[in-house]
Motif scaffolding. Structure first.
Motif, mmCIF file in Angstrom:
data_model
loop_
_atom_site.group_PDB
_atom_site.id
_atom_site.type_symbol
_atom_site.label_atom_id
_atom_site.label_comp_id
_atom_site.label_asym_id
_atom_site.label_seq_id
_atom_site.Cartn_x
_atom_site.Cartn_y
_atom_site.Cartn_z
ATOM 1 N N ILE A 22 -54.260 0.052 20.260
ATOM 2 C CA ILE A 22 -53.241 1.090 20.110
ATOM 3 C C ILE A 22 -51.897 0.391 20.106
ATOM 4 C CG2 ILE A 22 -52.186 3.132 21.147
ATOM 5 C CD1 ILE A 22 -54.911 3.658 22.509
ATOM 6 N N ARG A 23 -51.085 0.702 19.120
ATOM 7 C CA ARG A 23 -49.759 0.088 19.037
ATOM 8 C C ARG A 23 -48.707 1.165 19.162
ATOM 9 N NH1 ARG A 23 -52.805 -2.975 14.987
ATOM 10 N NH2 ARG A 23 -53.062 -5.063 15.820
ATOM 11 N N VAL A 24 -47.701 0.899 20.008
ATOM 12 C CA VAL A 24 -46.644 1.872 20.257
ATOM 13 C C VAL A 24 -45.291 1.179 20.245
ATOM 14 C CG1 VAL A 24 -48.101 3.409 21.647
ATOM 15 C CG2 VAL A 24 -46.847 1.596 22.769
ATOM 16 N N ALA A 25 -44.244 1.969 20.065
ATOM 17 C CA ALA A 25 -42.882 1.464 20.166
ATOM 18 C C ALA A 25 -42.424 1.612 21.617
ATOM 19 C CB ALA A 25 -41.954 2.247 19.240
ATOM 20 N N PRO A 49 -38.510 -3.122 19.561
ATOM 21 C CA PRO A 49 -37.767 -2.063 18.861
ATOM 22 C C PRO A 49 -37.029 -2.557 17.621
ATOM 23 C CG PRO A 49 -36.766 -2.539 20.995
ATOM 24 C CD PRO A 49 -38.044 -3.311 20.924
ATOM 25 N N GLN A 50 -36.587 -3.812 17.618
ATOM 26 C CA GLN A 50 -35.880 -4.342 16.452
ATOM 27 C C GLN A 50 -36.798 -4.399 15.237
ATOM 28 O OE1 GLN A 50 -36.126 -5.895 19.402
ATOM 29 N NE2 GLN A 50 -34.049 -6.022 20.216
ATOM 30 N N GLY A 51 -38.090 -4.470 15.458
ATOM 31 C CA GLY A 51 -39.029 -4.510 14.352
ATOM 32 C C GLY A 51 -39.281 -3.145 13.732
ATOM 33 N N VAL A 52 -38.995 -2.086 14.476
ATOM 34 C CA VAL A 52 -39.252 -0.728 14.001
ATOM 35 C C VAL A 52 -38.000 -0.087 13.407
ATOM 36 C CG1 VAL A 52 -39.988 1.589 14.712
ATOM 37 C CG2 VAL A 52 -41.068 -0.421 15.713
ATOM 38 N N LYS A 53 -36.857 -0.389 13.979
ATOM 39 C CA LYS A 53 -35.605 0.285 13.609
ATOM 40 C C LYS A 53 -35.314 0.311 12.103
ATOM 41 C CE LYS A 53 -30.833 0.752 14.998
ATOM 42 N NZ LYS A 53 -29.785 0.322 15.905
ATOM 43 N N ASP A 65 -41.132 8.543 13.484
ATOM 44 C CA ASP A 65 -41.238 7.360 14.333
ATOM 45 C C ASP A 65 -42.610 6.697 14.163
ATOM 46 O OD1 ASP A 65 -38.699 7.809 15.272
ATOM 47 O OD2 ASP A 65 -39.334 8.592 17.214
ATOM 48 N N ALA A 66 -43.668 7.492 14.105
ATOM 49 C CA ALA A 66 -45.023 6.954 13.929
ATOM 50 C C ALA A 66 -45.146 6.243 12.583
ATOM 51 C CB ALA A 66 -46.052 8.075 14.039
ATOM 52 N N GLU A 67 -44.568 6.815 11.539
ATOM 53 C CA GLU A 67 -44.604 6.171 10.223
ATOM 54 C C GLU A 67 -43.842 4.851 10.250
ATOM 55 O OE1 GLU A 67 -43.364 8.730 7.042
ATOM 56 O OE2 GLU A 67 -44.791 10.285 7.617
ATOM 57 N N ALA A 68 -42.712 4.815 10.950
ATOM 58 C CA ALA A 68 -41.927 3.590 11.041
ATOM 59 C C ALA A 68 -42.710 2.508 11.781
ATOM 60 C CB ALA A 68 -40.602 3.869 11.753
ATOM 61 N N ILE A 69 -43.412 2.882 12.848
ATOM 62 C CA ILE A 69 -44.227 1.924 13.601
ATOM 63 C C ILE A 69 -45.329 1.379 12.704
ATOM 64 C CG2 ILE A 69 -45.842 1.660 15.518
ATOM 65 C CD1 ILE A 69 -44.121 3.789 17.001
ATOM 66 N N ARG A 78 -44.968 -9.831 12.973
ATOM 67 C CA ARG A 78 -44.505 -8.840 13.938
ATOM 68 C C ARG A 78 -44.512 -9.438 15.345
ATOM 69 N NH1 ARG A 78 -49.339 -7.175 11.699
ATOM 70 N NH2 ARG A 78 -51.076 -7.426 13.112
ATOM 71 N N LYS A 79 -43.612 -8.942 16.180
ATOM 72 C CA LYS A 79 -43.507 -9.423 17.558
ATOM 73 C C LYS A 79 -43.796 -8.262 18.501
ATOM 74 C CE LYS A 79 -40.091 -12.848 16.324
ATOM 75 N NZ LYS A 79 -38.715 -13.286 16.443
ATOM 76 N N PHE A 80 -44.364 -8.606 19.652
ATOM 77 C CA PHE A 80 -44.708 -7.593 20.635
ATOM 78 C C PHE A 80 -44.030 -7.886 21.966
ATOM 79 C CE2 PHE A 80 -48.208 -7.670 17.602
ATOM 80 C CZ PHE A 80 -48.256 -6.333 17.250
ATOM 81 N N VAL A 81 -43.815 -6.840 22.732
ATOM 82 C CA VAL A 81 -43.219 -6.950 24.049
ATOM 83 C C VAL A 81 -44.308 -7.399 25.016
ATOM 84 C CG1 VAL A 81 -42.085 -5.622 25.888
ATOM 85 C CG2 VAL A 81 -41.609 -5.091 23.500
#
Length: 102
Positions: A22-25, A49-53, A65-69, A78-81
């Motif tokens: 599961i991937r979330v912002a 968040p910089q990857g989604v904005k 927001d889901a489409e942007a993610i 892509r980078k993850f927290v």
């Protein structure tokens, strides 16, 4: 999965799924949800968040927001927290309540 899940049904719906990624912002509740989803056997990745904005449309809502993610996740680099523990999050967020709104 492309359907709307109400906040109060989210855990029940996710619990019924086979274990998946599961991937979330990141937002105030993302890490609380992450811990709860992982407790049910899922793998959770929180994208930076910089990857989604750049992919967010004009009107801010859950679907956009889901489409942007999803769009951001299709990129190769892509980078993850990193995973945030409850103690670490308490330093930044005074209250962690994924079941209800503040």
């Amino acid at each position: 999965m492309k359907r709307r899940i109400r906040r109060e049904r989210r855990l029940a719906e996710i619990s019924e799924l086979e274990c998946c990624v599961i991937r979330v912002a990141p937002d105030a509740g993302a890490f609380c949800w992450q811990r709860q989803f992982e407790a049910r056997g899922h793998t959770v990745k929180v994208i930076v968040p910089q990857g989604v904005k750049p992919f967010v449309k004009r009107r801010k809502n859950g679907q956009n927001d889901a489409e942007a993610i999803c769009t951001a996740l299709m990129l190769p680099n892509r980078k993850f927290v990193p995973v945030t523990s409850e103690e670490q999050q308490d330093i930044h967020t005074p209250l962690c309540e994924p079941q209800g709104r503040r």
